[in-house]
Design an enzyme around this catalytic site. Structure first.
Site, short mmCIF file in Angstrom:
data_model
loop_
_atom_site.label_atom_id
_atom_site.label_comp_id
_atom_site.label_asym_id
_atom_site.label_seq_id
_atom_site.Cartn_x
_atom_site.Cartn_y
_atom_site.Cartn_z
CG ASN A 1 -7.10 2.68 -0.89
OD1 ASN A 1 -8.30 2.95 -0.83
ND2 ASN A 1 -6.60 1.83 -1.79
CE LYS B 1 -6.66 -1.53 -0.12
NZ LYS B 1 -5.92 -2.73 -0.45
CG HIS C 1 -5.55 0.30 -5.84
ND1 HIS C 1 -5.71 -1.04 -5.65
CD2 HIS C 1 -4.90 0.78 -4.75
CE1 HIS C 1 -5.18 -1.36 -4.48
NE2 HIS C 1 -4.68 -0.29 -3.92
CD GLU D 1 -7.19 -3.74 -3.58
OE1 GLU D 1 -8.00 -2.82 -3.34
OE2 GLU D 1 -6.35 -4.13 -2.74
CD GLU E 1 -0.49 0.91 -3.90
OE1 GLU E 1 -0.48 1.12 -2.69
OE2 GLU E 1 -1.52 0.60 -4.53
N GLY F 1 -1.68 -5.90 0.83
CA GLY F 1 -2.57 -6.67 1.68
C GLY F 1 -2.04 -8.05 2.05
CB SER G 1 2.41 -4.93 3.65
OG SER G 1 1.48 -5.81 3.05
C1 PEP Z 1 -3.18 -0.44 -1.07
O1 PEP Z 1 -4.25 -1.00 -1.22
O2 PEP Z 1 -2.92 0.55 -1.76
C2 PEP Z 1 -2.25 -0.98 -0.10
C3 PEP Z 1 -1.01 -0.60 -0.17
O3 PEP Z 1 -2.75 -1.88 0.81
P1 PEP Z 1 -1.95 -2.50 2.07
O4 PEP Z 1 -1.28 -1.36 2.79
O5 PEP Z 1 -3.02 -3.15 2.90
O6 PEP Z 1 -0.97 -3.48 1.53
#
Ligand code: PEP
Length: 255
Positions: free
Chosen positions: A13, A15, A98, A100, A170, A176, A216
């Site tokens: 992703n 973003k 998501h 976010e 998630e 992040g 992460s």
């Molecule tokens: C994401 O935004 O879906 C995500 C898992 O980000 P990160 O891997 O940076 O934690």
């Protein structure tokens, strides 16, 4: 036993990152990495980069995904992009719900549900994201949150409609932040989610649906996460922007 329907999927992703030139460069690296990938690969790119990345990925096994879509096919919705438009521009998949989008843009389960309908109608494979915040985990609300998000997001669809759906667990506290769920925490949540899918549409549906872990994921921790029996892949943010790290994640090693 893991169902053969659950071919592992590693989805990056990107973003709101990368210029067109950077997107093309990274897409070329991902395409090259597909030769040594352990499963399926997808990249979710910014709307503006979809046509150029589609061109790079043409003829490769790497799937192209949007990061969101609107629930209507067209109309007076300034600033929005529909599932039909994503499909037309070369996408095969779309990320929905998501964290976010939920946190920063107030997206609800009802909206995720409507977007899911639009994605399915357009013939896109939806990746529906669910996950609890740190506060919800610390106050023992994780299972309730996941149950609500799954029930609300998938409401009203028959199992046949959802045959291609992908779920992404998630935990918001791991996105992040550099804090990854332990493999045991991920497995526990994935097993719980599979139980919710079973409750909705039966065991065959639950056993055939891929559940990705996101939060992460790195080149260093991907193998231990992928070794869990209910972890069918990863949704990767930060590390998907680094070609070498993402290629290693694509080539995860699991027993
Ligand atoms: C994401 O935004 O879906 C995500 C898992 O980000 P990160 O891997 O940076 O934690």
């Amino acid at each position: 036993m893991t169902s053969p329907l659950r071919r592992p999927l590693i989805a990056g992703n990107w973003k709101m990152n990368l210029t067109l030139a950077q997107s093309v460069e990274l897409a070329k690296a991902v395409k090259e990495g597909a030769a040594s990938a352990s499963g399926e690969t997808a990249v979710a790119v910014a709307f503006t980069a979809i046509p150029v990345v589609a061109e790079v990925l043409r003829g490769s096994s790497v799937r192209l995904s949007g990061q969101d879509c609107h629930w209507e096919a067209q109309g007076a919705y300034t600033g929005e992009v529909s599932a039909e438009m994503l499909k037309d521009a070369g996408c095969q998949m779309v990320i929905l719900g998501h964290s976010e989008r939920r946190k920063l843009f107030g997206e609800s389960d009802e909206q995720v549900n409507r977007k899911l309908g639009a994605a399915l109608k357009a013939g896109l494979t939806p990746i529906v994201c669910v996950g609890e915040t740190l506060d919800e985990r610390e106050t023992q609300k994780t299972w309730r949150v996941l149950e609500t998000q799954i029930a609300g997001g998938l409401k009203g669809f028959a199992p046949a409609d959802l045959s291609k759906i992908v779920i992404a667990y998630e935990p918001v506290w791991a996105i992040g932040t550099g804090k990854t769920a332990t493999p045991a925490q991920a497995q526990e949540a994935h097993l719980f989610l599979r139980g919710q899918l079973k409750k909705l549409h039966g065991d065959a549906f639950a056993q055939g649906t891929r559940i990705l872990y996101g939060g992460s994921v790195t080149a260093e921790n991907v193998d231990s996460l992928m070794a869990q029996s209910d972890v069918d892949g990863a949704l990767v943010g930060g590390a998907s922007l680094k070609a070498d790290a993402f290629k290693r994640i694509m080539a995860f090693k699991a027993p």
